[in-house]
Design an enzyme around this catalytic site. Structure first.
Site, mmCIF file in Angstrom:
data_model
loop_
_atom_site.group_PDB
_atom_site.id
_atom_site.type_symbol
_atom_site.label_atom_id
_atom_site.label_comp_id
_atom_site.label_asym_id
_atom_site.label_seq_id
_atom_site.Cartn_x
_atom_site.Cartn_y
_atom_site.Cartn_z
ATOM 1 N N ASP A 237 0.818 -1.206 0.000
ATOM 2 C CA ASP A 237 0.000 0.000 0.000
ATOM 3 C C ASP A 237 0.857 1.264 0.000
ATOM 4 O OD1 ASP A 237 -2.344 -1.449 0.022
ATOM 5 O OD2 ASP A 237 -2.539 -1.420 2.201
ATOM 6 N N TYR B 180 6.070 -10.091 6.767
ATOM 7 C CA TYR B 180 6.058 -8.656 7.028
ATOM 8 C C TYR B 180 6.568 -8.376 8.433
ATOM 9 C CZ TYR B 180 3.173 -7.451 2.930
ATOM 10 O OH TYR B 180 2.708 -7.238 1.657
#
Length: 249
Positions: free
Chosen positions: A51, A109
């Site tokens: 994002d 992540y």
């Protein structure tokens, strides 16, 4: 022939990985540079979509092109043309039917939090001065390994066939002066990690119990989860593939 490109980027200046009509994505930056160098249009397909403002220490993409005689020279030329906040590590050939997205076995992540303002980490950590109960946060995070449907943490109105993810790691740790949340899964939903972090932080602040967190998972309702944590603390740190696909050097 089909090639993989391995790269990294600081996402602050970009509207994520994906190229878009009205904003700049990392994909567009690379495609434009590579098309000029190779004198032929090409299109990249990324292993993961990040994002706006999210960083990647390791990202892969694939593209199709005629045989490239010197991939090291191509890497050198690309790095000389693209901005300093994007870097290409290597380019290598793969079997023709290999898709960088679907061939990946896992993504990992990290979300990084600092209690103090550090100018050298600006836009790379979430500065949060609150006292947090790390033990409770890890108890809640451990529950993620017991479930598979994470609709509660997905952005709404997203076009996916299902909300199932197989999470194999989810834990908080302290490294130097940073509080780090590490999570690994075969796939992630849009906005999932930031929503998870935001909800887990509410557990750490005492605003939710561990049992409350489990009920959020079971509810499959995004409105029951917490707000997304800010983008600047999130890093895609690893994309895994079968060993035979990735050269060792």
């Amino acid at each position: 022939m089909r090639y993989f490109i391995e790269l990294s980027y600081k996402g602050t200046a970009y509207n994520g990985w994906q190229k878009q009509n009205n904003s700049l994505g990392v994909q567009q930056v690379l495609e434009e540079a590579m098309s000029k160098i190779l004198r032929k249009p090409l299109e990249l397909t990324g292993s993961s979509r990040t994002d706006t403002g999210v960083h990647a220490e390791q990202q892969f993409a694939h593209f199709d092109f005629d045989e490239i005689q010197d991939t090291e020279k191509l890497v050198y030329n690309i790095n000389g043309m693209i901005p300093r906040d994007v870097a290409v590590q290597r380019i290598f050939s793969v079997p023709e039917d290999t898709n960088s997205r679907f061939a990946a076995t896992h993504r990992r992540y990290q979300y990084r939090i600092s209690k103090i303002k550090n100018p050298f980490l600006m836009n790379q950590v979430y500065v949060l001065r609150a006292d947090l109960d790390l033990e409770k946060m890890n108890q809640a995070a451990a529950l993620l390994l017991q479930y598979f449907d994470f609709e509660s943490f997905s952005k709404i109105h997203t076009s996916v066939n299902n909300f199932r993810c197989s999470i194999s790691q989810a834990e908080w740790s302290v490294e130097d002066d940073l509080l780090i949340f590490s999570i690994q899964s075969n796939r992630f939903l849009r906005g999932m990690v930031r929503a998870l972090v935001g909800t887990l932080l509410e557990v750490g602040k005492g605003k939710r119990t561990v049992a409350d967190f489990e009920e959020v998972i079971k509810s499959r309702d995004r409105k029951k989860a917490g707000a997304q944590a800010p983008a600047e603390g999130l890093f895609l740190v690893e994309v895994g593939y079968p060993a035979e696909l990735i050269p060792t050097s």
